[in-house]
Design an enzyme around this catalytic site. Structure first.
Site, PDB file in Angstrom:
ATOM      1  N   ASP A 271       0.808  -1.078   0.046  1.00 57.29           N
ATOM      2  CA  ASP A 271      -0.063   0.064  -0.170  1.00 57.29           C
ATOM      3  C   ASP A 271       0.871   1.131   0.028  1.00 57.29           C
ATOM      4  O   ASP A 271       1.606   1.412   0.849  1.00 57.29           O
ATOM      5  CB  ASP A 271      -0.827   0.067   1.182  1.00 57.29           C
ATOM      6  CG  ASP A 271      -2.171   1.046   1.124  1.00 57.29           C
ATOM      7  OD1 ASP A 271      -1.895   1.895   0.557  1.00 57.29           O
ATOM      8  OD2 ASP A 271      -3.211   0.635   1.448  1.00 57.29           O
TER       9      ASP A 271
ATOM     10  N   HIS B  37      -9.974  -2.549   6.551  1.00 59.44           N
ATOM     11  CA  HIS B  37      -9.602  -1.346   5.888  1.00 59.44           C
ATOM     12  C   HIS B  37      -9.825  -1.329   4.457  1.00 59.44           C
ATOM     13  O   HIS B  37     -10.002  -2.450   3.915  1.00 59.44           O
ATOM     14  CB  HIS B  37      -8.075  -1.243   6.367  1.00 59.44           C
ATOM     15  CG  HIS B  37      -7.718   0.317   6.440  1.00 59.44           C
ATOM     16  ND1 HIS B  37      -6.589   0.635   5.844  1.00 59.44           N
ATOM     17  CD2 HIS B  37      -8.091   1.299   7.028  1.00 59.44           C
ATOM     18  CE1 HIS B  37      -6.200   1.990   6.029  1.00 59.44           C
ATOM     19  NE2 HIS B  37      -7.309   2.387   6.641  1.00 59.44           N
TER      20      HIS B  37
ATOM     21  N   SER C 178      -7.044   4.168  -1.507  1.00 57.72           N
ATOM     22  CA  SER C 178      -6.792   2.566  -1.397  1.00 57.72           C
ATOM     23  C   SER C 178      -8.225   2.052  -1.907  1.00 57.72           C
ATOM     24  O   SER C 178      -8.009   0.970  -2.134  1.00 57.72           O
ATOM     25  CB  SER C 178      -6.442   2.260  -0.057  1.00 57.72           C
ATOM     26  OG  SER C 178      -4.939   2.781   0.152  1.00 57.72           O
TER      27      SER C 178
ATOM     28  N   GLU D 212      -1.462  -7.840   1.843  1.00 56.10           N
ATOM     29  CA  GLU D 212      -1.158  -6.353   1.770  1.00 56.10           C
ATOM     30  C   GLU D 212      -0.276  -6.167   2.914  1.00 56.10           C
ATOM     31  O   GLU D 212      -0.358  -6.327   3.971  1.00 56.10           O
ATOM     32  CB  GLU D 212      -2.492  -5.554   2.201  1.00 56.10           C
ATOM     33  CG  GLU D 212      -2.367  -4.043   2.138  1.00 56.10           C
ATOM     34  CD  GLU D 212      -3.396  -3.279   2.844  1.00 56.10           C
ATOM     35  OE1 GLU D 212      -3.301  -2.065   2.254  1.00 56.10           O
ATOM     36  OE2 GLU D 212      -3.929  -3.677   3.653  1.00 56.10           O
TER      37      GLU D 212
ATOM     38  N   ASP E 275       2.132   2.690   3.780  1.00 56.92           N
ATOM     39  CA  ASP E 275       1.162   3.674   3.498  1.00 56.92           C
ATOM     40  C   ASP E 275       0.935   4.683   4.459  1.00 56.92           C
ATOM     41  O   ASP E 275       1.173   5.740   4.611  1.00 56.92           O
ATOM     42  CB  ASP E 275      -0.279   3.463   2.941  1.00 56.92           C
ATOM     43  CG  ASP E 275      -1.197   4.498   2.694  1.00 56.92           C
ATOM     44  OD1 ASP E 275      -0.860   5.300   1.918  1.00 56.92           O
ATOM     45  OD2 ASP E 275      -1.860   4.431   3.546  1.00 56.92           O
TER      46      ASP E 275
HETATM   47 ZN   LIG Z   1      -3.121   6.233   2.236  1.00 57.39          ZN
END
Ligand SMILES: [Zn+2]
Ligand SMILES: *[C@@H]1O[C@H](CO)[C@@H](O)[C@H](O)[C@H]1NC(C)=O
Ligand SMILES: *[C@@H]1O[C@H](CO)[C@@H](O)[C@H](O)[C@H]1NC(C)=O
Ligand SMILES: *[C@@H]1O[C@H](CO)[C@@H](O)[C@H](O)[C@H]1NC(C)=O
EC number: 3.1.3.1
Length: 526
Positions: free
Chosen positions: A89, A196, A133, A355, A360
């Site tokens: 991410d 998420h 995302s 992930e 991120d």
């Molecule tokens: Zn982000």
């Protein structure tokens, strides 16, 4: 030993601006130890290493060997029995390049950089230049570009429009669903909350990424009985309930406010439901072998014949690798191992989504050290998958959902510490190798009118916020393309500059689960 504490108060800011930052809640205070650098290697190159590169033969031989290796490569046109999609991410290309230095030098490679085929992915969404995302997950998992903040629905659904979200016509099935419909296994692993945006792309259909529990739906002034939250979709949705493996954080999204979890943290749900118990009951009724685990030890001892595995290791996101409790929290590689073990228990083949989600969140705080360390951990998880699977029948694709604004620049000497200075700027003060275009690392000019230059000591701290040109509480995503790295059956199709939504269609084609391009032997002869 040094301890640094920090607090994030991004929630309010995000609500006000409607900005797509991913951390939408107040995190707890965290303490961390700057001596813990398991992935970081700062070394001086040996005389031998330096001399080697001075000889032109070294480079010519290296190039010749590279060409020979390319020439000897046979295209793999097998049907992909298994597909594993790794998503870093916010893993921009500068993030990947800087991580090479973090793990030992510019010439080093992350595991996936050794893959035979690479391409670029264009990540813009239907209504925004720069992806979040959510819309991005809809593209790389569902094969359809969508609106910012929405997951698993087409762009006919605007953000927070529950009516449009409930129309099945607007739903986008993920590649995991396509595998399930062919009787194959599927699962997801993340080190963020399993509700998420990125993991939700595997199983959810929602007009708003923040509707992770019914409490967030209520906060939007909507009725959670008609506007189903993401956690509930994971347990009861068509795709969610068929996932064999669900590993990550986010326990509070599954527990009522009145209950505390195994680690004493309070649940968040308003409907009184304990969805972890609901999951267990559902599996019991189905007569399948299942396990629920909540710590590392239990995960490492999951039975090989377990058919359904739910692991929730934290109340919210799992901790950064540099800060995690190594006794109680599994690494991303350990979760990947357990997932593959369970998914390969059947002989049908599987789809797995993994992930590295905290690359991120680290970038959003301009925590460059954590971002690079999380990228190194992500690379280890890929290595785990390489070791546990066969290139002949397993397609592994590594990509990202959007870039970030961190730049890796200047003319620092070869072998320089990536967390150091690049040189002197035109104001005669030092400037750093890593910098962000915007974010919380912004430093106003000092009273003297001079730039505030971070000290080497500051820069050596894990929790140092790297310099940012513009002040923003949460650093933004970048709109630049991200890399696509592929190995295994049909990996030679993952080349060129691609629209992001093409990726799952390619994976589905390789695995013969595509609706649009069904597999007949003639196509595979092509
Ligand atoms: Zn982000
Ligand atoms: C590298 O060499 C420099 C100069 O000789 C020295 O100051 C530094 O401590 C060395 N660093 C490492 C990691 O060995
Ligand atoms: C929500 O979507 C429906 C149909 O999908 C549409 O009729 C309605 O106008 C939308 N509402 C808003 C507030 O945009
Ligand atoms: C479980 O499977 C792994 C490899 O897939 C194997 O090494 C291990 O011995 C197995 N454990 C048991 C208890 O069968």
């Amino acid at each position: 030993m040094m301890f640094v504490c920090y607090l994030l108060f991004i929630g309010l800011y995000v609500q006000v601006l409607g900005h797509p930052a991913e951390i939408n809640e107040i995190e707890e205070e965290v303490e961390f130890d700057v001596d813990a650098f398991p992935n970081r290697v700062v070394r001086n190159r040996t005389q031998e290493e330096i001399d080697k590169e001075i000889r032109k033969d070294y480079w010519i031989n290296h190039a010749t060997m590279t060409i020979q290796e390319k020439l000897s490569r046979k295209l793999n046109r097998n049907t992909a029995k298994n597909v594993i999609l790794f998503l870093g991410d916010g893993m921009s290309i500068p993030t990947v390049a800087a991580t090479r230095v973090y793990i030992g030098g510019e010439e080093k490679e992350l595991t996936f950089e050794k893959f035979p085929f690479t391409g670029l992915s264009k990540t813009y969404c239907v209504d925004h230049q720069t992806a979040d995302s959510a819309c991005s997950a809809t593209a790389y998992l569902g094969g359809v570009k969508a609106n910012l903040g929405t997951i698993g629905v087409s762009a006919a659904v605007s953000k927070k429009n529950c009516t449009a979200m409930n129309d099945p016509e607007n739903h986008v099935d993920s590649i995991a669903r396509l595998f399930q419909l062919k009787g194959k296994r599927s699962g997801l692993v993340t080190n963020t909350k399993v509700t998420h945006a990125s993991p939700a792309g595997v199983y959810a259909h929602t007009a708003y990424r923040n509707w992770e529990s019914d409490t967030s739906v209520l906060k939007s002034g909507l009725d959670p009985t008609t506007c189903q939250d993401i956690a509930r979709q994971l347990i009861f949705g068509d795709t969610g309930k068929n996932l064999q493996v669900i590993l990550g954080g986010g326990r509070k999204k599954f527990l009522p406010k009145e209950e505390v979890d195994e680690e004493g943290k309070r649940g968040e749900r308003s409907d009184g439901a304990n969805l972890i118990e609901e999951w267990k009951k559902q599996k019991e009724r189905a007569g399948v072998r299942f396990e629920y685990v909540w710590n590392r030890e239990q995960l490492l001892h999951v039975q090989n014949d377990t058919e359904y595995l739910l692991g929730l290791f934290s109340s919210s996101h799992m901790d950064y690798n540099l800060e995690r409790d190594r006794d109680s929290d599994p690494s991303l590689a350990e979760m990947t191992e357990a997932a593959i073990r369970v998914l390969s228990g059947g002989d049908e083949g599987f789809f797995l989504f993994v992930e590295g989600g905290r690359i991120d969140t680290a970038h959003h705080d301009t925590f460059a050290q954590k971002a690079l360390d999380e990228t190194a951990e992500f690379s280890k998880a890929v290595q785990m998958a390489l070791e546990m699977t066969d290139e002949e029948d397993t397609l592994i694709v590594v990509t990202s959902d959007h870039a970030h604004t961190m730049s890796y620049a200047g003319y620092a000497g070869r072998g320089s510490d990536i967390f150091g200075y690049a040189g002197e700027a035109s104001d005669r003060n030092l400037y750093t190798i890593l910098n962000y275009a915007n974010g919380p690392g912004y430093r106003p000019l000092m009273e003297t009118g001079q730039r505030s230059v971070p000290t080497a000591d500051e820069m050596n701290q894990v929790g140092f916020k790297w310099p940012s040109t513009y002040p923003l509480q949460s650093e933004t995503h970048g709109a630049d393309d991200v890399g696509v790295y592929a190995r295994g059956p049909w990996s030679h199709l993952f080349t060129g500059v691609m629209e992001e939504n093409v990726l799952p269609h390619l994976m589905a084609f390789a695995a013969c689960v595509s609706r649009e391009l069904p597999c007949d032997s003639s196509k595979k002869e092509a």
